[in-house]
Motif scaffolding. Structure first.
Motif, short mmCIF file in Angstrom:
data_model
loop_
_atom_site.label_atom_id
_atom_site.label_comp_id
_atom_site.label_asym_id
_atom_site.label_seq_id
_atom_site.Cartn_x
_atom_site.Cartn_y
_atom_site.Cartn_z
N ALA A 1 0.83 -1.21 0.00
CA ALA A 1 0.00 0.00 0.00
C ALA A 1 0.86 1.26 0.00
N VAL A 2 1.93 1.25 0.78
CA VAL A 2 2.84 2.41 0.82
C VAL A 2 3.52 2.60 -0.53
N ALA A 3 3.93 1.51 -1.18
CA ALA A 3 4.56 1.61 -2.49
C ALA A 3 3.58 2.18 -3.52
N CYS A 4 2.33 1.71 -3.51
CA CYS A 4 1.32 2.23 -4.44
C CYS A 4 1.05 3.71 -4.18
N LEU A 5 0.94 4.08 -2.93
CA LEU A 5 0.71 5.48 -2.59
C LEU A 5 1.87 6.35 -3.08
N GLY A 6 3.08 5.87 -2.91
CA GLY A 6 4.25 6.62 -3.39
C GLY A 6 4.23 6.83 -4.89
N VAL A 7 3.85 5.80 -5.64
CA VAL A 7 3.77 5.93 -7.10
C VAL A 7 2.67 6.92 -7.48
N LEU A 8 1.52 6.81 -6.84
CA LEU A 8 0.41 7.72 -7.17
C LEU A 8 0.76 9.17 -6.83
N LEU A 9 1.38 9.39 -5.68
CA LEU A 9 1.76 10.76 -5.31
C LEU A 9 2.84 11.30 -6.24
N GLY A 10 3.76 10.44 -6.64
CA GLY A 10 4.83 10.88 -7.53
C GLY A 10 4.37 11.19 -8.94
N THR A 11 3.26 10.61 -9.35
CA THR A 11 2.79 10.81 -10.73
C THR A 11 1.49 11.59 -10.81
N ARG A 12 1.04 12.16 -9.70
CA ARG A 12 -0.28 12.82 -9.73
C ARG A 12 -0.35 13.98 -10.70
N ARG A 13 0.72 14.73 -10.88
CA ARG A 13 0.68 15.84 -11.83
C ARG A 13 0.55 15.34 -13.26
N ARG A 14 1.17 14.22 -13.53
CA ARG A 14 1.10 13.64 -14.88
C ARG A 14 -0.27 13.02 -15.15
N LEU A 15 -0.87 12.44 -14.11
CA LEU A 15 -2.16 11.78 -14.28
C LEU A 15 -3.31 12.78 -14.28
N ALA A 16 -3.22 13.82 -13.48
CA ALA A 16 -4.29 14.82 -13.42
C ALA A 16 -3.96 15.96 -14.36
N THR A 17 -4.62 16.00 -15.48
CA THR A 17 -4.37 17.05 -16.47
C THR A 17 -5.67 17.77 -16.77
N PRO A 18 -6.14 18.60 -15.83
CA PRO A 18 -7.39 19.33 -16.09
C PRO A 18 -7.21 20.31 -17.24
N GLY A 19 -8.25 20.42 -18.02
CA GLY A 19 -8.22 21.34 -19.15
C GLY A 19 -7.63 20.74 -20.41
N LYS A 20 -6.93 19.65 -20.28
CA LYS A 20 -6.36 18.99 -21.46
C LYS A 20 -7.46 18.15 -22.10
N PRO A 21 -7.70 18.33 -23.38
CA PRO A 21 -8.77 17.55 -24.01
C PRO A 21 -8.41 16.07 -24.02
N ARG A 22 -9.39 15.26 -23.73
CA ARG A 22 -9.17 13.81 -23.72
C ARG A 22 -9.09 13.30 -25.14
N ARG A 23 -8.15 12.44 -25.37
CA ARG A 23 -7.98 11.82 -26.67
C ARG A 23 -8.99 10.70 -26.80
N ARG A 24 -9.68 10.66 -27.89
CA ARG A 24 -10.63 9.59 -28.11
C ARG A 24 -9.89 8.31 -28.43
N GLY A 25 -10.36 7.23 -27.86
CA GLY A 25 -9.75 5.94 -28.11
C GLY A 25 -10.02 5.48 -29.53
N ARG A 26 -9.21 4.57 -30.00
CA ARG A 26 -9.39 4.07 -31.36
C ARG A 26 -10.65 3.25 -31.48
N HIS A 27 -11.15 2.75 -30.37
CA HIS A 27 -12.33 1.91 -30.40
C HIS A 27 -13.62 2.72 -30.51
N ARG A 28 -13.52 4.02 -30.37
CA ARG A 28 -14.71 4.87 -30.47
C ARG A 28 -14.72 5.56 -31.82
N ARG A 29 -15.84 5.55 -32.44
CA ARG A 29 -15.95 6.23 -33.73
C ARG A 29 -16.74 7.52 -33.55
#
Length: 114
Positions: A78-106
């Motif tokens: 749990a501590v290792a997972c928390l460390g990874v999430l805290l270390g990457t939160r800026r990369r994962l949370a990108t408000p205002g950035k338009p979401r890329r549509r997946g290839r599976h969606r037309r």
């Protein structure tokens, strides 16, 4: 104190119930964050990381299960997972950035009704 076989089975099966959702989320996150043209390599790194983590976790569980520190294994994970999430939160949370549509969606056809 050593749990019986029934308790051990329950404690190993319970996390397995969520494995599919976890892996799906991981692949969707990689798809959203990988730069164009690098998705295949990003997926390969994800698979390698999961395999390495499983091997290391199994080895660590074997070592820790024989001593009084057996309860520390879930806490360490749990501590290792928390460390990874805290270390990457800026990369994962990108408000205002338009979401890329997946290839599976037309995109809907012109004039199509929903």
């Amino acid at each position: 104190m050593n749990p019986g076989p029934l308790a051990a089975t329950a404690f190993t099966a319970l996390p397995g119930l969520f494995l599919t959702a976890l892996i799906t989320s991981a692949f969707l996150t990689v798809d959203a964050l990988a730069p164009a043209g690098t998705r295949t390599e990003a997926y390969a790194w994800l698979i390698a990381a999961v395999g390495t983590g499983q091997a290391a976790g199994t080895a660590l569980a074997g070592v820790l299960s024989t001593g009084p520190s057996a309860a520390a294994l879930p806490a360490a994970g749990a501590v290792a997972c928390l460390g990874v999430l805290l270390g990457t939160r800026r990369r994962l949370a990108t408000p205002g950035k338009p979401r890329r549509r997946g290839r599976h969606r037309r995109a809907p056809a012109h004039g199509a009704h929903r």
